[in-house]
Design a protein around this motif. Structure first.
Motif, PDB file in Angstrom:
ATOM      1  N   ASP A 101      30.048  34.459  43.655  1.00  0.00           N
ATOM      2  CA  ASP A 101      29.927  34.354  45.106  1.00  0.00           C
ATOM      3  C   ASP A 101      30.415  35.640  45.757  1.00  0.00           C
ATOM      4  O   ASP A 101      30.928  36.541  45.096  1.00  0.00           O
ATOM      5  CB  ASP A 101      30.722  33.146  45.625  1.00  0.00           C
ATOM      6  CG  ASP A 101      32.150  33.160  45.107  1.00  0.00           C
ATOM      7  OD1 ASP A 101      32.615  32.121  44.608  1.00  0.00           O
ATOM      8  OD2 ASP A 101      32.805  34.237  45.171  1.00  0.00           O
ATOM      9  N   VAL A 102      30.214  35.712  47.074  1.00  0.00           N
ATOM     10  CA  VAL A 102      30.521  36.949  47.789  1.00  0.00           C
ATOM     11  C   VAL A 102      32.025  37.230  47.778  1.00  0.00           C
ATOM     12  O   VAL A 102      32.454  38.377  47.680  1.00  0.00           O
ATOM     13  CB  VAL A 102      30.000  36.862  49.250  1.00  0.00           C
ATOM     14  CG1 VAL A 102      30.236  38.168  49.975  1.00  0.00           C
ATOM     15  CG2 VAL A 102      28.520  36.526  49.256  1.00  0.00           C
ATOM     16  N   GLY A 103      32.827  36.154  47.823  1.00  0.00           N
ATOM     17  CA  GLY A 103      34.286  36.319  47.807  1.00  0.00           C
ATOM     18  C   GLY A 103      34.756  37.027  46.544  1.00  0.00           C
ATOM     19  O   GLY A 103      35.607  37.926  46.588  1.00  0.00           O
ATOM     20  N   ALA A 104      34.186  36.626  45.417  1.00  0.00           N
ATOM     21  CA  ALA A 104      34.592  37.229  44.141  1.00  0.00           C
ATOM     22  C   ALA A 104      34.239  38.719  44.141  1.00  0.00           C
ATOM     23  O   ALA A 104      34.992  39.553  43.633  1.00  0.00           O
ATOM     24  CB  ALA A 104      33.893  36.518  42.990  1.00  0.00           C
ATOM     25  N   ARG A 105      33.068  39.043  44.729  1.00  0.00           N
ATOM     26  CA  ARG A 105      32.674  40.449  44.779  1.00  0.00           C
ATOM     27  C   ARG A 105      33.642  41.235  45.665  1.00  0.00           C
ATOM     28  O   ARG A 105      34.051  42.347  45.333  1.00  0.00           O
ATOM     29  CB  ARG A 105      31.260  40.564  45.340  1.00  0.00           C
ATOM     30  CG  ARG A 105      30.805  41.991  45.577  1.00  0.00           C
ATOM     31  CD  ARG A 105      29.425  41.939  46.198  1.00  0.00           C
ATOM     32  NE  ARG A 105      28.840  43.257  46.382  1.00  0.00           N
ATOM     33  CZ  ARG A 105      28.760  43.857  47.581  1.00  0.00           C
ATOM     34  NH1 ARG A 105      29.259  43.271  48.646  1.00  0.00           N
ATOM     35  NH2 ARG A 105      28.176  45.042  47.680  1.00  0.00           N
ATOM     36  N   GLU A 106      34.063  40.628  46.798  1.00  0.00           N
ATOM     37  CA  GLU A 106      35.040  41.290  47.682  1.00  0.00           C
ATOM     38  C   GLU A 106      36.328  41.569  46.919  1.00  0.00           C
ATOM     39  O   GLU A 106      36.913  42.634  47.025  1.00  0.00           O
ATOM     40  CB  GLU A 106      35.345  40.418  48.901  1.00  0.00           C
ATOM     41  CG  GLU A 106      34.202  40.320  49.904  1.00  0.00           C
ATOM     42  CD  GLU A 106      33.560  41.676  50.198  1.00  0.00           C
ATOM     43  OE1 GLU A 106      34.290  42.629  50.558  1.00  0.00           O
ATOM     44  OE2 GLU A 106      32.328  41.799  50.034  1.00  0.00           O
ATOM     45  N   ALA A 107      36.762  40.578  46.119  1.00  0.00           N
ATOM     46  CA  ALA A 107      37.998  40.728  45.354  1.00  0.00           C
ATOM     47  C   ALA A 107      37.885  41.918  44.395  1.00  0.00           C
ATOM     48  O   ALA A 107      38.825  42.709  44.240  1.00  0.00           O
ATOM     49  CB  ALA A 107      38.293  39.446  44.588  1.00  0.00           C
ATOM     50  N   VAL A 108      36.714  42.051  43.769  1.00  0.00           N
ATOM     51  CA  VAL A 108      36.511  43.166  42.835  1.00  0.00           C
ATOM     52  C   VAL A 108      36.596  44.493  43.588  1.00  0.00           C
ATOM     53  O   VAL A 108      37.278  45.440  43.175  1.00  0.00           O
ATOM     54  CB  VAL A 108      35.133  43.059  42.134  1.00  0.00           C
ATOM     55  CG1 VAL A 108      34.830  44.333  41.371  1.00  0.00           C
ATOM     56  CG2 VAL A 108      35.092  41.854  41.205  1.00  0.00           C
ATOM     57  N   LEU A 109      35.888  44.572  44.729  1.00  0.00           N
ATOM     58  CA  LEU A 109      35.807  45.841  45.460  1.00  0.00           C
ATOM     59  C   LEU A 109      37.122  46.197  46.157  1.00  0.00           C
ATOM     60  O   LEU A 109      37.384  47.372  46.440  1.00  0.00           O
ATOM     61  CB  LEU A 109      34.662  45.798  46.475  1.00  0.00           C
ATOM     62  CG  LEU A 109      33.264  45.759  45.844  1.00  0.00           C
ATOM     63  CD1 LEU A 109      32.203  45.527  46.911  1.00  0.00           C
ATOM     64  CD2 LEU A 109      32.972  47.061  45.089  1.00  0.00           C
ATOM     65  N   SER A 110      37.958  45.188  46.413  1.00  0.00           N
ATOM     66  CA  SER A 110      39.203  45.490  47.135  1.00  0.00           C
ATOM     67  C   SER A 110      40.250  46.114  46.201  1.00  0.00           C
ATOM     68  O   SER A 110      41.221  46.691  46.665  1.00  0.00           O
ATOM     69  CB  SER A 110      39.750  44.231  47.801  1.00  0.00           C
ATOM     70  OG  SER A 110      40.082  43.293  46.797  1.00  0.00           O
ATOM     71  N   GLN A 111      40.054  45.979  44.905  1.00  0.00           N
ATOM     72  CA  GLN A 111      41.000  46.623  43.981  1.00  0.00           C
ATOM     73  C   GLN A 111      40.564  48.073  43.788  1.00  0.00           C
ATOM     74  O   GLN A 111      39.408  48.338  43.443  1.00  0.00           O
ATOM     75  CB  GLN A 111      41.012  45.889  42.641  1.00  0.00           C
ATOM     76  CG  GLN A 111      41.948  46.540  41.634  1.00  0.00           C
ATOM     77  CD  GLN A 111      42.213  45.625  40.457  1.00  0.00           C
ATOM     78  OE1 GLN A 111      42.499  44.434  40.630  1.00  0.00           O
ATOM     79  NE2 GLN A 111      42.125  46.175  39.246  1.00  0.00           N
ATOM     80  N   SER A 112      41.494  49.026  44.010  1.00  0.00           N
ATOM     81  CA  SER A 112      41.062  50.428  44.071  1.00  0.00           C
ATOM     82  C   SER A 112      40.814  51.022  42.681  1.00  0.00           C
ATOM     83  O   SER A 112      40.012  51.937  42.531  1.00  0.00           O
ATOM     84  CB  SER A 112      42.092  51.263  44.825  1.00  0.00           C
ATOM     85  OG  SER A 112      43.339  51.170  44.144  1.00  0.00           O
ATOM     86  N   GLN A 113      41.517  50.541  41.657  1.00  0.00           N
ATOM     87  CA  GLN A 113      41.282  51.093  40.319  1.00  0.00           C
ATOM     88  C   GLN A 113      41.010  49.990  39.301  1.00  0.00           C
ATOM     89  O   GLN A 113      41.662  48.961  39.306  1.00  0.00           O
ATOM     90  CB  GLN A 113      42.504  51.895  39.853  1.00  0.00           C
ATOM     91  CG  GLN A 113      42.573  53.252  40.505  1.00  0.00           C
ATOM     92  CD  GLN A 113      43.555  54.168  39.762  1.00  0.00           C
ATOM     93  OE1 GLN A 113      44.020  53.849  38.678  1.00  0.00           O
ATOM     94  NE2 GLN A 113      43.853  55.305  40.369  1.00  0.00           N
TER      95      GLN A 113
END
Length: 537
Positions: A101-113
């Motif tokens: 889902d979109v939330g999981a993708r946000e979680a991935v992108l919010s981690q910088s490394q």
């Protein structure tokens, strides 16, 4: 006037063009019909699904070469559900990870490394690609590239496993099959408008069990009585009056009987009509071309949304039965498909199969079936044995030829031949290299070679053309399916078989290499390494 859909552009002379479906309509009502139609709605849904998928996906690169999709999936599960991981075709340079889902993708992108296995991962939002109607870009039969194929085959346990793997890599997926059925249904729908009661039958590789990615979609448009006038059933003479009348009618009928020339003209006109219907009335069809001069006249077409190419013929009922016969052969014995797929791939690499003076795929397949009929004990029954086993409703005659055979393999006895695939393949090469091709007619009906010294069999079948390679069609006994093959190509076929039979005696063929060398099928499938011949294509 209602607002026009964003996919639609107005044309200067009052028409409209739907850019999603590549369709032009003449006026508003026909535009509305198109926008409400199945095809347009299907592509709209598909596009929406792709977009949603894109909004849940990230683009990942920078991982080590040996990382596989399971490891990537495991890593990204830390951020939420993972719907799919698609690696690029070649070497694992990048992957597209679709989160649940979109939330999981946000979680991935919010981690910088991100890092995996000591390597820093590069993770970016997936670029939204312009949606394109799903069209295949690959040339015929090209789906798994040779690099992928080689890697997959090298890892198999033995030659038989390699052969089975080859089938799996080349055959159509369920999704590709469904796409074909959709195109057939679309054609059926349109042609029924013009010819009520007609049937669109796919034949050839779509139904004969030897399909490969991108193979043509061959269609037979059966117009029923319109196509081949059925003889009027004769009534038993009940009274002199009736006899009289019957004779009178026959007299008229013979006056009206068409000369072949008029029949040809009528056939050509019909072909043009089919061409116009394809051009004007089947959405997504383009590049329509009638070929009235072929042995079997056809209309060629391409279908943009599916990426399929194909042809429609009006007089190819025999080919329909041939395709069903090939499919029955595959059902009768599980070794048929691996052998045919392997030998087709081999012949292609050797420049033996194709068009012009080369063997057609159909001829090559019949050659394999004939070979299997002639084993001791046989792997496949002869066509005449099958004809005798045909049931009540299975008696079929086309153009005077007997096309009867059982539709269901489960009623027939399985073969008692237990040779493994690797050994049958080796036997094929040595058998073909020693056959007297010019002096015999290979008959699938009899399952044996009929001598042609003094032209004996061709007197039996009017019009059979003999040549350097004589292979009789299973039903149309007057047709040599290899009549186009030149003596040069027939000679090369036997030389290549001889070289392959030699190679099949080596340990390199029989054993999997522990040192990462090419073994088994691989040297057979690479473009000519075994034969030192000049290639003339």
């Amino acid at each position: 006037m209602a607002a026009v859909d964003s996919d639609v552009e107005s044309l200067p002379r009052g028409g409209f063009r739907c850019s999603l479906c590549h369709v032009t309509t003449a006026n508003r009502p026909s535009l509305d019909a198109h926008l409400g139609g199945r095809k347009h709605r299907h592509l709209v849904e598909l596009r929406a699904a792709r977009k949603a998928q894109g909004l849940r996906s990230v683009f990942v690169s920078g991982f080590p070469r040996d990382v596989d999709s399971a490891q990537l999936s495991e890593y990204f599960l830390a951020f939420g559900p993972v719907a799919s991981v698609v690696m690029d075709k070649d070497k694992g340079v990048f992957a597209i990870v679709e989160m649940g889902d979109v939330g999981a993708r946000e979680a991935v992108l919010s981690q910088s490394q991100h890092s995996l296995g000591g390597h820093r991962l590069r993770v970016r939002p997936r670029e939204q690609k312009e949606f394109q109607s799903p069209a295949s870009k690959s040339p015929k039969g090209a789906a798994p590239d040779s690099h992928q194929l080689a890697k997959a085959l090298a890892e198999a346990a033995d030659v038989g496993a390699q052969m089975i793997k080859l089938v799996g890599l080349r055959e159509l997926s369920e999704a590709e099959r469904q796409l074909r059925s959709l195109v057939v249904a679309l054609m059926q729908e349109v042609f029924t408008e013009f010819f009520p009661g007609c049937v669109v039958h796919p034949f050839g590789s779509s139904i004969n069990s030897f399909d490969v990615h991108g193979c043509d979609l061959a269609l037979f448009l059966d117009l029923g009585d319109l196509e081949e006038p059925q003889p009027v059933p004769k009534l038993p003479p009940a009274s002199p009056l009736l006899e009289d009348r019957e004779e009178g009618d026959l007299g008229k009928a013979s006056e009206l009987a068409e000369t072949p020339k008029e029949e040809k003209a009528e056939g050509a006109a019909m072909l043009e009509l089919v061409g116009s219907i394809l051009r004007g009335c089947v959405p997504g069809v383009y590049r329509v071309q009638t070929v009235p001069s072929a042995r079997r006249p056809v209309v060629k077409f391409a279908h943009r949304p599916s990426g399929l190419h194909g042809d429609v013929s009006l007089s190819n009922r025999l080919a329909l039965h041939n395709s069903r016969f090939l499919s029955l052969a595959s059902e009768l014995d599980g070794r048929v498909r691996p052998l045919v797929y392997t030998l087709r791939a081999w012949a292609q690499g050797r420049g033996l199969s194709g068009s012009g003076p080369l063997l057609s795929n159909y001829a090559l397949t019949l050659l394999v079936i004939y070979f299997l009929q002639t084993r001791d004990p046989p792997v496949l029954p002869t066509v005449s044995q099958l004809t005798q086993k045909a049931g009540e409703g299975e008696q079929v005659e086309v153009d005077g030829w007997d096309c009867s055979f059982p539709r269901d393999a489960s009623r027939l006895e399985p073969s008692i031949n237990v040779e493994p695939l690797s050994s049958l393949l080796a036997q094929f090469f040595s058998a073909v290299s020693s056959w007297d091709l010019r002096g015999s007619l290979l008959s699938l009906r009899e399952g044996q070679a009929l001598p042609v010294a003094g032209g004996l069999p061709s007197n039996l079948w009017e019009g059979l053309r003999l040549g350097p390679l004589n292979l009789q069609d299973p039903f149309d006994l007057s047709h040599n399916v290899a009549a186009n093959v030149t003596s040069r190509v027939a000679g090369r076929l036997q030389n290549c078989c001889r070289a392959a039979a030699n190679y099949a005696r080596s340990l390199q063929y029989q054993r999997r290499s522990s040192r990462g060398r090419d073994w088994g099928l691989l040297p057979l499938l690479q473009p000519s390494s075994l034969e030192h011949h000049h290639h003339h294509h």
